[in-house]
Design a protein around this motif. Structure first.
Motif, PDB file in Angstrom:
ATOM      1  N   ALA A  92       0.844  -1.181  -0.023  1.00  0.00           N
ATOM      2  CA  ALA A  92       0.060  -0.017   0.166  1.00  0.00           C
ATOM      3  C   ALA A  92       0.888   1.296  -0.041  1.00  0.00           C
ATOM      4  N   GLY A  93       0.539   2.198  -0.792  1.00  0.00           N
ATOM      5  CA  GLY A  93       1.362   3.460  -0.703  1.00  0.00           C
ATOM      6  C   GLY A  93       2.300   3.503  -2.041  1.00  0.00           C
ATOM      7  N   THR A  94       2.230   2.472  -2.715  1.00  0.00           N
ATOM      8  CA  THR A  94       3.196   2.204  -4.023  1.00  0.00           C
ATOM      9  C   THR A  94       2.455   2.846  -5.084  1.00  0.00           C
ATOM     10  N   ARG A  95       3.159   3.811  -5.901  1.00  0.00           N
ATOM     11  CA  ARG A  95       2.566   4.108  -7.147  1.00  0.00           C
ATOM     12  C   ARG A  95       3.322   3.429  -8.235  1.00  0.00           C
ATOM     13  N   LEU A  96       2.597   2.770  -9.152  1.00  0.00           N
ATOM     14  CA  LEU A  96       2.984   2.010 -10.464  1.00  0.00           C
ATOM     15  C   LEU A  96       2.769   2.726 -11.666  1.00  0.00           C
ATOM     16  N   GLN A  97       4.038   2.760 -12.348  1.00  0.00           N
ATOM     17  CA  GLN A  97       3.601   3.322 -13.856  1.00  0.00           C
ATOM     18  C   GLN A  97       3.383   1.860 -14.633  1.00  0.00           C
ATOM     19  N   CYS A  98       2.255   1.800 -15.242  1.00  0.00           N
ATOM     20  CA  CYS A  98       2.124   0.521 -16.036  1.00  0.00           C
ATOM     21  C   CYS A  98       2.138   0.676 -17.487  1.00  0.00           C
ATOM     22  N   THR A  99       2.917  -0.203 -18.232  1.00  0.00           N
ATOM     23  CA  THR A  99       2.925  -0.164 -19.722  1.00  0.00           C
ATOM     24  C   THR A  99       2.422  -1.644 -20.258  1.00  0.00           C
ATOM     25  N   SER A 100       1.694  -1.564 -21.152  1.00  0.00           N
ATOM     26  CA  SER A 100       1.036  -2.774 -21.758  1.00  0.00           C
ATOM     27  C   SER A 100       1.911  -2.971 -23.362  1.00  0.00           C
ATOM     28  N   ARG A 101       1.989  -4.035 -23.810  1.00  0.00           N
ATOM     29  CA  ARG A 101       2.472  -4.070 -25.236  1.00  0.00           C
ATOM     30  C   ARG A 101       2.064  -5.591 -25.592  1.00  0.00           C
ATOM     31  N   ILE A 102       1.667  -5.513 -27.021  1.00  0.00           N
ATOM     32  CA  ILE A 102       1.758  -6.923 -27.611  1.00  0.00           C
ATOM     33  C   ILE A 102       2.872  -7.571 -27.936  1.00  0.00           C
ATOM     34  N   GLU A 103       3.208  -8.504 -27.248  1.00  0.00           N
ATOM     35  CA  GLU A 103       4.561  -9.211 -27.285  1.00  0.00           C
ATOM     36  C   GLU A 103       4.554 -10.281 -28.296  1.00  0.00           C
ATOM     37  N   ASP A 104       3.576 -10.982 -28.540  1.00  0.00           N
ATOM     38  CA  ASP A 104       3.557 -12.096 -29.495  1.00  0.00           C
ATOM     39  C   ASP A 104       2.116 -12.330 -29.999  1.00  0.00           C
ATOM     40  N   MET A 105       1.906 -12.936 -31.241  1.00  0.00           N
ATOM     41  CA  MET A 105       0.926 -13.332 -31.709  1.00  0.00           C
ATOM     42  C   MET A 105       1.317 -14.644 -32.638  1.00  0.00           C
ATOM     43  N   TYR A 106       0.488 -15.700 -32.421  1.00  0.00           N
ATOM     44  CA  TYR A 106       0.731 -16.794 -33.449  1.00  0.00           C
ATOM     45  C   TYR A 106      -0.380 -17.738 -33.626  1.00  0.00           C
ATOM     46  N   VAL A 107      -0.607 -18.450 -34.593  1.00  0.00           N
ATOM     47  CA  VAL A 107      -1.640 -19.206 -35.032  1.00  0.00           C
ATOM     48  C   VAL A 107      -1.211 -20.864 -34.955  1.00  0.00           C
ATOM     49  N   LYS A 108      -2.196 -21.561 -34.392  1.00  0.00           N
ATOM     50  CA  LYS A 108      -2.009 -22.882 -34.439  1.00  0.00           C
ATOM     51  C   LYS A 108      -3.189 -23.588 -35.016  1.00  0.00           C
ATOM     52  N   GLU A 109      -3.302 -24.802 -35.473  1.00  0.00           N
ATOM     53  CA  GLU A 109      -4.558 -25.332 -35.928  1.00  0.00           C
ATOM     54  C   GLU A 109      -5.037 -26.112 -34.618  1.00  0.00           C
ATOM     55  N   GLY A 110      -6.362 -25.939 -34.700  1.00  0.00           N
ATOM     56  CA  GLY A 110      -7.189 -26.438 -33.492  1.00  0.00           C
ATOM     57  C   GLY A 110      -7.437 -27.994 -33.818  1.00  0.00           C
ATOM     58  N   PHE A 156      -3.481 -16.898 -31.200  1.00  0.00           N
ATOM     59  CA  PHE A 156      -3.062 -16.445 -29.859  1.00  0.00           C
ATOM     60  C   PHE A 156      -2.362 -15.446 -29.759  1.00  0.00           C
ATOM     61  N   VAL A 157      -2.777 -14.535 -28.702  1.00  0.00           N
ATOM     62  CA  VAL A 157      -2.350 -13.046 -28.633  1.00  0.00           C
ATOM     63  C   VAL A 157      -1.643 -12.914 -27.292  1.00  0.00           C
ATOM     64  N   VAL A 158      -0.156 -12.514 -27.026  1.00  0.00           N
ATOM     65  CA  VAL A 158       0.226 -12.530 -25.740  1.00  0.00           C
ATOM     66  C   VAL A 158       0.573 -11.070 -25.324  1.00  0.00           C
ATOM     67  N   MET A 159      -0.043 -10.542 -24.282  1.00  0.00           N
ATOM     68  CA  MET A 159       0.077  -9.104 -23.989  1.00  0.00           C
ATOM     69  C   MET A 159       0.914  -9.044 -22.658  1.00  0.00           C
ATOM     70  N   VAL A 160       1.788  -8.164 -22.696  1.00  0.00           N
ATOM     71  CA  VAL A 160       2.553  -8.141 -21.408  1.00  0.00           C
ATOM     72  C   VAL A 160       2.399  -6.701 -20.699  1.00  0.00           C
ATOM     73  N   THR A 161       2.452  -6.651 -19.465  1.00  0.00           N
ATOM     74  CA  THR A 161       2.158  -5.433 -18.791  1.00  0.00           C
ATOM     75  C   THR A 161       3.321  -5.311 -17.646  1.00  0.00           C
ATOM     76  N   ASP A 162       4.141  -4.372 -17.801  1.00  0.00           N
ATOM     77  CA  ASP A 162       5.357  -4.080 -17.003  1.00  0.00           C
ATOM     78  C   ASP A 162       4.761  -2.904 -15.580  1.00  0.00           C
ATOM     79  N   PHE A 163       5.266  -3.266 -14.692  1.00  0.00           N
ATOM     80  CA  PHE A 163       4.851  -2.288 -13.230  1.00  0.00           C
ATOM     81  C   PHE A 163       6.212  -1.780 -12.958  1.00  0.00           C
ATOM     82  N   VAL A 164       6.352  -0.665 -13.043  1.00  0.00           N
ATOM     83  CA  VAL A 164       7.538   0.054 -12.598  1.00  0.00           C
ATOM     84  C   VAL A 164       7.274   0.986 -11.252  1.00  0.00           C
ATOM     85  N   ASP A 165       8.073   1.042 -10.270  1.00  0.00           N
ATOM     86  CA  ASP A 165       7.888   1.817  -9.157  1.00  0.00           C
ATOM     87  C   ASP A 165       8.290   3.204  -9.497  1.00  0.00           C
ATOM     88  N   GLU A 166       8.307   4.118  -8.536  1.00  0.00           N
ATOM     89  CA  GLU A 166       8.553   5.534  -8.814  1.00  0.00           C
ATOM     90  C   GLU A 166      10.245   5.742  -8.930  1.00  0.00           C
TER      91      GLU A 166
END
Length: 149
Positions: free
Chosen positions: A90-108, A116-126
Motif C-alpha cells: 500500500a502506498g506504492t505508485r506504479l507506472q504501467c505499460t502494456s504491449r503486444i508481445e507475440d501473436m501466433y496461429v495454431k491449428e485447433g 493466440f495473442v500475448v500481452m505483457v504489462t510491466d509495473f515500474v515503481d517511482e
C-alpha cells in the motif's frame, strides 16, 4: 481476421496507485484470511492483485484492440505474474505499460485456426525499478462455438 502486425504495439503508460483499502477488498473478495493483506497498517498486495489494472487502464493504455480480434470468439487462456522482489505494498505508485508481445496461429483439434495473442504489462515503481510483470494470453477461435442440443 486478426492483425498479426500488432506485435510490438505499446499502449500509453498509466498510473496504478496501490491502496490499502483496495488491497483489503481484493483479499476479502478472493476469500483470503492472510493477515499480511488484511491486518497490517501497510499491507502487501496479494500476487494476483495487479489484475485490478484492468479497472485503471485507459483505452489509450490498452494495445489489445490493435490485434483486431472478434470479441465473440476470444477466450482468456492464461495469466501469469512475475515479481522481481516483494509484491507492491500500500502506498506504492506504479507506472504501467502494456504491449503486444507475440501473436501466433495454431491449428485447433476440432478444425480451424486458433490465434493466440500475448500481452505483457510491466509495473515500474517511482524509482524506475521493474516491480512485476503480467503476461496474459488470449485466444481467438476460428469460428463461434456451436450450441449443443
Amino acid at each position: 481476421m486478426a492483425n498479426l502486425n500488432a506485435v510490438g504495439t505499446v499502449g500509453e503508460t498509466f498510473v496504478l496507485d496501490v491502496e490499502r483499502g483496495k488491497i483489503r477488498e481484493f483479499a476479502r473478495a478472493t476469500q483470503s484470511s492472510n493477515p499480511a493483506y488484511l491486518e497490517r497498517e501497510v499491507p502487501v498486495s496479494p500476487p494476483t492483485f495487479l489484475t485490478v489494472t484492468n479497472f485503471w487502464q485507459p483505452p489509450a493504455g490498452n494495445p489489445w484492440s490493435a490485434a483486431e480480434l472478434d470479441g465473440k470468439r476470444v477466450l482468456h487462456a492464461e495469466q501469469q505474474y512475475e515479481f522481481f522482489g516483494p509484491p507492491p505494498a500500500a502506498g506504492t505508485r506504479l507506472q504501467c505499460t502494456s504491449r503486444i508481445e507475440d501473436m501466433y496461429v495454431k491449428e485447433g483439434r476440432r478444425g480451424g485456426a486458433l490465434t493466440f495473442v500475448v500481452m505483457v504489462t510491466d509495473f515500474v515503481d517511482e524509482e524506475g525499478v521493474l516491480v512485476a510483470r503480467s503476461t496474459m494470453t488470449g485466444v481467438e477461435t476460428a469460428r463461434a462455438a456451436k450450441e449443443e442440443s
